[in-house]
Scaffold this active site. Structure first.
Site, mmCIF file in Angstrom:
data_model
loop_
_atom_site.group_PDB
_atom_site.id
_atom_site.type_symbol
_atom_site.label_atom_id
_atom_site.label_comp_id
_atom_site.label_asym_id
_atom_site.label_seq_id
_atom_site.Cartn_x
_atom_site.Cartn_y
_atom_site.Cartn_z
ATOM 1 N N CYS A 1 -10.841 1.907 -30.731
ATOM 2 C CA CYS A 1 -12.011 2.615 -31.247
ATOM 3 C C CYS A 1 -12.990 2.899 -30.110
ATOM 4 O O CYS A 1 -14.112 2.388 -30.097
ATOM 5 C CB CYS A 1 -12.670 1.793 -32.340
ATOM 6 N N GLY B 1 3.983 -3.579 -3.600
ATOM 7 C CA GLY B 1 4.031 -3.869 -5.033
ATOM 8 C C GLY B 1 4.296 -2.586 -5.801
ATOM 9 O O GLY B 1 5.361 -2.381 -6.378
ATOM 10 N N GLY C 1 0.772 -1.232 0.000
ATOM 11 C CA GLY C 1 0.000 0.000 0.000
ATOM 12 C C GLY C 1 0.802 1.280 0.000
ATOM 13 O O GLY C 1 0.226 2.361 0.034
HETATM 14 C C1 LIG Z 1 -2.108 -5.981 -3.963
HETATM 15 C C2 LIG Z 1 -1.604 -6.482 -2.689
HETATM 16 C C3 LIG Z 1 -0.376 -6.034 -2.198
HETATM 17 C C4 LIG Z 1 0.429 -4.957 -2.866
HETATM 18 O O1 LIG Z 1 -0.212 -3.735 -2.786
HETATM 19 P P1 LIG Z 1 0.514 -2.394 -3.309
HETATM 20 O O2 LIG Z 1 -0.544 -1.369 -3.165
HETATM 21 O O3 LIG Z 1 0.902 -2.638 -4.717
HETATM 22 O O4 LIG Z 1 1.678 -2.160 -2.434
HETATM 23 C C5 LIG Z 1 0.100 -6.585 -1.025
HETATM 24 N N1 LIG Z 1 -0.614 -7.539 -0.363
HETATM 25 C C6 LIG Z 1 -1.800 -7.989 -0.807
HETATM 26 C C7 LIG Z 1 -2.520 -9.023 -0.053
HETATM 27 C C8 LIG Z 1 -2.339 -7.479 -1.972
HETATM 28 O O5 LIG Z 1 -3.522 -7.895 -2.411
#
Ligand SMILES: *Cc1c(COP(=O)(O)O)cnc(C)c1O
Length: 385
Positions: free
Chosen positions: A336, A260, A229
């Site tokens: 399109c 991520g 997050g």
């Molecule tokens: C998507 C997700 C993440 C990564 O989230 P980011 O916002 O990309 O850091 C981590 N843990 C779980 C369980 C997720 O679903």
């Protein structure tokens, strides 16, 4: 308003080597390794597990497997990527795991973030069949778990995790089933939170809640997985201030984080050549060889993703080269549909047909979340630096 970012020379050089019309993702896995090193300094001792869904390109996943403590995956396909990348540790989450996926996770020795009581039963069976004991954390949808950001996943009705009120029942079941070793809690709460101080408060609160809940339910606490997050500001220049991020983790407890977006966003540049320039009803459009079927995020989230013009001087045609200067253009794709828009109203000093627009910060939730087959245009090239 969107403004230009610098294109690193190595990215520009890679793009200039392509045959036109240019359409490519350029990935630099080294950026991810550098990010991991920064995060380790901010959260010493925490286990960093890259969330593969942000970008599952094997070069990125491979770099993450090397640089991180482990990989967080959420499907059988991502389990296979993690296995191929030689991940030291795998954390398997997601609300809809099949029996086959659970068996695969058990075979790989993954820790499973269990999302329901039925999943506890399925996983226990898979563990028993393999003669294995699986380490689990229970994913909890907390009564309240506020964090700023988009995509709140807890503290509200969602398909994720076990409702906090049902936790005693889930813990009792986990204890009664063979093959399961309950290590703690999984508390992924939000995506794209840009406020590091608020994230620190969330971590502190998650650790406190975990200790209290473990005591109350008699679960020896070993793992607090706080999820991902950490945010990225696509349209502006706010940053997630790592120096404000901290966590005080009790002895005997491991804090796991699963970023991520923040790890992968700056590993990617999406580039698309201008195929046409036109003006209708008072607006300029730069029509690209590419679009939201390759990079859907701005359309999905409703923001303008800034681009930088990579000038290309070559022009092999006998007719005049269309060009604009000092105007605002909408960067639109080849689909399109009027929704195929990457950026509206960005001012360009000069833009010609044949120049290339480069969209930085496209290494996370770019190609991976896009609807590649819509209209059956060719896929972009993928260049790994
Ligand atoms: C998507 C997700 C993440 C990564 O989230 P980011 O916002 O990309 O850091 C981590 N843990 C779980 C369980 C997720 O679903």
């Amino acid at each position: 308003m969107a403004s230009e970012q610098h294109i690193p020379d190595r990215v520009a050089t890679a793009l200039r080597g392509l045959d036109g019309p240019v359409c490519a993702y350029v990935y630099d896995p080294g950026v991810l390794a550098a990010r991991v090193a920064e995060l380790r300094r901010a959260l010493p001792g925490a286990a960093i597990c890259y969330a593969v869904k942000a970008n599952g390109h094997p070069a990125i996943v491979g770099a993450a497997a090397q640089a991180c403590d482990g990989l967080e995956v959420a499907s059988g396909g991502e389990l296979a990527l993690a296995e191929a990348a030689g991940a030291r540790r795998i954390v398997f989450g997601g609300p809809a795991k099949t029996e086959a996926e659970l068996a695969y996770a058990v075979r790989l020795g993954a820790t499973v973030n269990v999302e329901s009581t039925l999943e506890l039963r399925r996983l226990s069976l898979a563990a028993e069949r393999a003669g294995a004991t699986v380490t689990i954390t229970l994913r909890v949808n907390r009564a309240d778990a506020g964090l700023p950001g988009t995509h709140a996943m807890t503290g509200t009705a969602t398909p994720f995790g076990v409702d906090e009120a049902q936790l005693p029942e889930a813990v009792a079941l986990a204890r009664s089933l063979p093959g399961l070793d309950l290590a703690g809690w999984h508390l992924h709460a939000v995506s794209n939170n840009l406020d590091a101080a608020a994230h620190s408060a969330f971590l502190a609160e998650a650790l406190r809640w975990s200790a209290d809940t473990s005591r109350r339910l008699g679960v020896p606490l070993r793992t607090v997985n706080a999820g991902g997050g950490f945010g990225v500001d696509y349209a502006g220049d706010a940053v997630f201030a790592l120096d404000e991020l901290r966590a005080r983790v009790p002895d005997g407890v491991e804090l796991v984080v699963e970023p991520g977006r923040w790890l992968a966003a700056d590993t990617g540049w999406y580039a698309a050549e201008v195929l046409d320039l036109k003006r209708t009803h008072g607006r300029w459009f730069a029509v690209l060889r590419g679009g939201t079927h390759h990079f859907r995020l701005p359309a999905a989230w409703g923001y303008d993703h800034p681009f930088t013009v990579l000038p290309v001087d070559r022009w092999d045609h006998p007719w005049p080269r269309p060009e604009v200067a000092g105007v605002a253009v909408d960067a639109v794709g080849e689909l399109c549909t009027p929704r195929d828009v990457l950026c509206r109203g960005q001012r360009v000093d000069r833009l010609r047909v044949g120049d290339v627009l480069v969209f930085g910060r496209t290494g996370a939730y770019g190609w991976d979340i896009s609807h590649h087959t819509f209209l059956r245009h060719p896929e972009p090239d993928f260049l790994v630096l």
